[in-house]
Design a protein around this motif. Structure first.
Motif, PDB file in Angstrom:
ATOM      1  N   LYS A 187     -44.836  31.377  75.809  1.00  0.00           N
ATOM      2  CA  LYS A 187     -44.642  31.947  74.488  1.00  0.00           C
ATOM      3  C   LYS A 187     -44.216  30.779  73.367  1.00  0.00           C
ATOM      4  CE  LYS A 187     -43.515  36.147  76.403  1.00  0.00           C
ATOM      5  NZ  LYS A 187     -44.382  37.167  76.025  1.00  0.00           N
ATOM      6  N   PHE A 188     -44.257  29.540  73.649  1.00  0.00           N
ATOM      7  CA  PHE A 188     -43.525  28.529  72.952  1.00  0.00           C
ATOM      8  C   PHE A 188     -44.582  27.586  72.682  1.00  0.00           C
ATOM      9  CE2 PHE A 188     -39.978  30.209  75.029  1.00  0.00           C
ATOM     10  CZ  PHE A 188     -39.130  30.577  74.131  1.00  0.00           C
ATOM     11  N   SER A 189     -44.708  26.853  71.526  1.00  0.00           N
ATOM     12  CA  SER A 189     -45.808  26.096  71.103  1.00  0.00           C
ATOM     13  C   SER A 189     -45.109  24.488  71.114  1.00  0.00           C
ATOM     14  CB  SER A 189     -46.371  26.238  69.750  1.00  0.00           C
ATOM     15  OG  SER A 189     -45.437  26.571  68.416  1.00  0.00           O
ATOM     16  N   ASP A 190     -43.744  24.593  70.689  1.00  0.00           N
ATOM     17  CA  ASP A 190     -43.332  23.135  70.643  1.00  0.00           C
ATOM     18  C   ASP A 190     -43.351  22.419  72.117  1.00  0.00           C
ATOM     19  OD1 ASP A 190     -40.580  21.583  71.067  1.00  0.00           O
ATOM     20  OD2 ASP A 190     -40.831  21.785  68.887  1.00  0.00           O
ATOM     21  N   LYS A 191     -43.665  21.150  71.771  1.00  0.00           N
ATOM     22  CA  LYS A 191     -43.895  20.373  73.111  1.00  0.00           C
ATOM     23  C   LYS A 191     -42.676  20.112  73.785  1.00  0.00           C
ATOM     24  CE  LYS A 191     -46.110  16.188  74.567  1.00  0.00           C
ATOM     25  NZ  LYS A 191     -46.756  15.066  74.177  1.00  0.00           N
ATOM     26  N   GLN A 192     -41.523  19.971  72.998  1.00  0.00           N
ATOM     27  CA  GLN A 192     -40.328  19.844  74.114  1.00  0.00           C
ATOM     28  C   GLN A 192     -39.650  20.972  74.710  1.00  0.00           C
ATOM     29  OE1 GLN A 192     -37.618  18.131  71.072  1.00  0.00           O
ATOM     30  NE2 GLN A 192     -37.854  16.073  72.129  1.00  0.00           N
ATOM     31  N   VAL A 193     -40.027  22.049  74.134  1.00  0.00           N
ATOM     32  CA  VAL A 193     -39.616  23.286  74.725  1.00  0.00           C
ATOM     33  C   VAL A 193     -40.522  23.492  76.040  1.00  0.00           C
ATOM     34  CG1 VAL A 193     -39.170  25.726  74.630  1.00  0.00           C
ATOM     35  CG2 VAL A 193     -38.656  24.347  72.744  1.00  0.00           C
ATOM     36  N   THR A 194     -41.821  23.444  75.712  1.00  0.00           N
ATOM     37  CA  THR A 194     -42.664  23.732  76.922  1.00  0.00           C
ATOM     38  C   THR A 194     -42.434  22.685  78.192  1.00  0.00           C
ATOM     39  OG1 THR A 194     -44.488  22.486  75.850  1.00  0.00           O
ATOM     40  CG2 THR A 194     -44.381  24.806  75.616  1.00  0.00           C
ATOM     41  N   GLU A 195     -42.145  21.415  77.763  1.00  0.00           N
ATOM     42  CA  GLU A 195     -42.084  20.321  78.764  1.00  0.00           C
ATOM     43  C   GLU A 195     -40.844  20.753  79.609  1.00  0.00           C
ATOM     44  OE1 GLU A 195     -41.981  16.460  76.977  1.00  0.00           O
ATOM     45  OE2 GLU A 195     -44.066  16.319  77.235  1.00  0.00           O
ATOM     46  N   ALA A 196     -39.615  21.327  78.807  1.00  0.00           N
ATOM     47  CA  ALA A 196     -38.500  21.532  79.474  1.00  0.00           C
ATOM     48  C   ALA A 196     -38.722  22.803  80.581  1.00  0.00           C
ATOM     49  CB  ALA A 196     -37.329  22.068  78.324  1.00  0.00           C
ATOM     50  N   PHE A 197     -39.366  23.549  79.994  1.00  0.00           N
ATOM     51  CA  PHE A 197     -39.901  24.862  80.887  1.00  0.00           C
ATOM     52  C   PHE A 197     -40.685  24.338  82.325  1.00  0.00           C
ATOM     53  CE2 PHE A 197     -38.958  27.859  77.593  1.00  0.00           C
ATOM     54  CZ  PHE A 197     -38.511  28.869  78.423  1.00  0.00           C
ATOM     55  N   LYS A 198     -41.585  23.323  82.148  1.00  0.00           N
ATOM     56  CA  LYS A 198     -42.367  22.762  83.155  1.00  0.00           C
ATOM     57  C   LYS A 198     -41.409  22.291  84.141  1.00  0.00           C
ATOM     58  CE  LYS A 198     -46.559  20.974  82.710  1.00  0.00           C
ATOM     59  NZ  LYS A 198     -47.547  20.131  82.418  1.00  0.00           N
ATOM     60  N   GLU A 199     -40.324  21.306  83.634  1.00  0.00           N
ATOM     61  CA  GLU A 199     -39.369  20.359  84.642  1.00  0.00           C
ATOM     62  C   GLU A 199     -38.626  21.477  85.165  1.00  0.00           C
ATOM     63  OE1 GLU A 199     -37.350  17.817  81.949  1.00  0.00           O
ATOM     64  OE2 GLU A 199     -39.355  16.817  81.220  1.00  0.00           O
ATOM     65  N   SER A 200     -38.003  22.181  84.545  1.00  0.00           N
ATOM     66  CA  SER A 200     -37.600  23.463  85.481  1.00  0.00           C
ATOM     67  C   SER A 200     -38.166  24.212  86.458  1.00  0.00           C
ATOM     68  CB  SER A 200     -36.720  24.632  84.499  1.00  0.00           C
ATOM     69  OG  SER A 200     -35.806  23.861  83.600  1.00  0.00           O
ATOM     70  N   GLU A 201     -39.385  24.524  86.076  1.00  0.00           N
ATOM     71  CA  GLU A 201     -40.283  25.123  86.964  1.00  0.00           C
ATOM     72  C   GLU A 201     -40.551  24.308  88.386  1.00  0.00           C
ATOM     73  OE1 GLU A 201     -45.046  27.039  87.176  1.00  0.00           O
ATOM     74  OE2 GLU A 201     -43.953  26.370  85.215  1.00  0.00           O
ATOM     75  N   ASN A 202     -40.831  22.921  87.978  1.00  0.00           N
ATOM     76  CA  ASN A 202     -41.105  22.108  89.072  1.00  0.00           C
ATOM     77  C   ASN A 202     -39.754  21.846  89.987  1.00  0.00           C
ATOM     78  OD1 ASN A 202     -43.796  21.450  88.395  1.00  0.00           O
ATOM     79  ND2 ASN A 202     -43.332  20.002  87.095  1.00  0.00           N
ATOM     80  N   ARG A 203     -38.737  21.699  89.463  1.00  0.00           N
ATOM     81  CA  ARG A 203     -37.637  21.657  90.086  1.00  0.00           C
ATOM     82  C   ARG A 203     -37.403  23.057  91.216  1.00  0.00           C
ATOM     83  NH1 ARG A 203     -34.636  20.572  84.945  1.00  0.00           N
ATOM     84  NH2 ARG A 203     -34.721  18.069  84.715  1.00  0.00           N
ATOM     85  N   ILE A 204     -37.732  24.158  90.732  1.00  0.00           N
ATOM     86  CA  ILE A 204     -37.730  25.421  91.605  1.00  0.00           C
ATOM     87  C   ILE A 204     -38.861  25.444  92.464  1.00  0.00           C
ATOM     88  CG2 ILE A 204     -37.953  27.705  91.508  1.00  0.00           C
ATOM     89  CD1 ILE A 204     -36.676  27.736  88.557  1.00  0.00           C
ATOM     90  N   VAL A 205     -39.981  24.798  92.399  1.00  0.00           N
ATOM     91  CA  VAL A 205     -40.833  24.592  93.251  1.00  0.00           C
ATOM     92  C   VAL A 205     -40.490  23.734  94.290  1.00  0.00           C
ATOM     93  CG1 VAL A 205     -43.363  23.749  93.582  1.00  0.00           C
ATOM     94  CG2 VAL A 205     -42.904  25.289  91.891  1.00  0.00           C
ATOM     95  N   SER A 206     -39.902  22.501  94.139  1.00  0.00           N
ATOM     96  CA  SER A 206     -39.559  21.763  95.197  1.00  0.00           C
ATOM     97  C   SER A 206     -38.595  22.506  96.038  1.00  0.00           C
ATOM     98  CB  SER A 206     -38.845  20.477  94.519  1.00  0.00           C
ATOM     99  OG  SER A 206     -37.427  20.757  94.028  1.00  0.00           O
ATOM    100  N   MET A 207     -37.753  23.264  95.634  1.00  0.00           N
ATOM    101  CA  MET A 207     -36.874  24.089  96.704  1.00  0.00           C
ATOM    102  C   MET A 207     -37.897  24.794  97.283  1.00  0.00           C
ATOM    103  SD  MET A 207     -33.453  24.357  94.573  1.00  0.00           S
ATOM    104  CE  MET A 207     -33.974  24.714  92.907  1.00  0.00           C
ATOM    105  N   SER A 208     -38.540  25.626  96.705  1.00  0.00           N
ATOM    106  CA  SER A 208     -39.390  26.698  97.306  1.00  0.00           C
ATOM    107  C   SER A 208     -40.197  26.118  98.317  1.00  0.00           C
ATOM    108  CB  SER A 208     -40.315  27.305  96.210  1.00  0.00           C
ATOM    109  OG  SER A 208     -41.036  28.259  96.894  1.00  0.00           O
ATOM    110  N   LEU A 209     -40.743  25.029  98.396  1.00  0.00           N
ATOM    111  CA  LEU A 209     -41.453  24.468  99.341  1.00  0.00           C
ATOM    112  C   LEU A 209     -40.773  24.144 100.604  1.00  0.00           C
ATOM    113  CD1 LEU A 209     -43.831  21.846  97.322  1.00  0.00           C
ATOM    114  CD2 LEU A 209     -44.550  23.989  98.545  1.00  0.00           C
ATOM    115  N   ILE A 210     -39.281  23.655 100.361  1.00  0.00           N
ATOM    116  CA  ILE A 210     -38.632  23.513 101.461  1.00  0.00           C
ATOM    117  C   ILE A 210     -38.339  24.702 102.500  1.00  0.00           C
ATOM    118  CG2 ILE A 210     -36.204  23.268 102.266  1.00  0.00           C
ATOM    119  CD1 ILE A 210     -37.062  20.792 101.413  1.00  0.00           C
TER     120      ILE A 210
END
Length: 283
Positions: free
Chosen positions: A81-104
């Protein structure tokens, strides 16, 4: 003393053998009394409870994994829903942190071992997911792994997974000039084995007084190496007091596993994280 016996009918029973000694005024043994108690029913009940507990823990890991994947998907949908690059990158980084825990939790659920996991298998899945998330092939970035089979405790593995996620993200964002490509290397080196006794740690070096709250046992020493051959970290960067959230998180997690962090700047950037973990019995 508890042990198993076989009856004349070849039935296995658990027994608890106890011996009592009566002594005289001069502490000489004058009377012995022994008793053998059949504890088979208690042992069977304990085994049933243990199996039920294992099933419960496995189901919990399965549910945690599913819930974390739902949160990750929600973040992905929200980022669209966002076009701002900094915002979308922040979402991606948070998503990857969650995925790293999910894989455990996925690794724990699939292996059936609920207190420790094969870190080499986990790290391969994590880096594969990160490469897919950041499209490293299109960026001409090669990822090389050198991680032999090793079992680590869950708490240590979770911390290391998030650390690798943060360092990987940092390399992708800042290490390589656009279109130049490069290499990321992840290694886990086993250094030595040490024993923590009631008084000190024995590791071939100067003895260290043991923390009263520390669990006794035998520990393996490791070094996690994360390196890239990119442009390198700025000389003015203080790795112990960084300004970025990612490196602050790395420092916090290294402290959490009671490790040490070293930054080397030759031929790119290299992080060396020394830590230890209790030796796991995988039988």
């Amino acid at each position: 003393m508890e042990y198993r016996i076989f009856t004349k009918d070849r039935e296995m029973r658990w027994v608890d053998e106890r011996t009592f000694i009566q002594r005289d005024e001069e502490c000489r043994a004058i009377y012995f009394q022994g008793v053998v108690i059949d504890i088979t029913e208690r042992k069977l009940a304990e085994e049933a409870l243990s199996r039920a507990d294992q099933i419960r823990k496995k189901e919990i890991n399965h549910r945690i994994k599913n819930n974390l994947q739902i949160v990750s998907s929600l973040l992905d949908l929200q980022a669209e829903k966002f076009s701002d690059k900094q915002v979308t990158e922040a979402f991606k980084e948070s998503e990857n942190r969650i995925v790293s825990m999910s894989l455990i939790h996925e690794e724990l659920y699939e292996s059936g071992n609920l207190d420790f996991l094969d870190f080499s298998s986990y790290i391969r899945k994590l880096t594969t997911d990160l490469c897919r998330s950041y499209s490293t092939e299109s960026l001409s970035i090669v990822v090389n792994l050198n991680v032999n089979t090793v079992f680590l405790g869950v708490d240590t593995a979770v911390s290391l997974g998030i650390i690798i996620n943060e360092l990987f993200t940092n390399s992708i964002k800042y290490a390589f000039p656009q279109g130049k490509g490069g290499e990321i290397k992840v290694e886990l080196l086993k250094e030595k084995t040490s024993e923590v006794t009631g008084e000190k740690e024995i590791s071939g070096k100067k003895p260290i007084l043991k923390d009263p709250g520390e669990i006794q046992g035998v520990y393996e020493q490791f070094t996690l190496v994360f390196a890239d051959n990119g442009r390198g970290m700025p000389e003015e960067l203080d790795i112990k007091n960084p300004k970025s959230l990612g490196l602050q998180l790395v420092n916090a997690l290294v402290s959490q596993i009671e490790g040490s962090l070293e930054l080397r700047r030759e031929k790119g950037t290299e992080f060396r994280i020394k830590f230890r973990d209790a030796i796991q019995d995988t039988r």
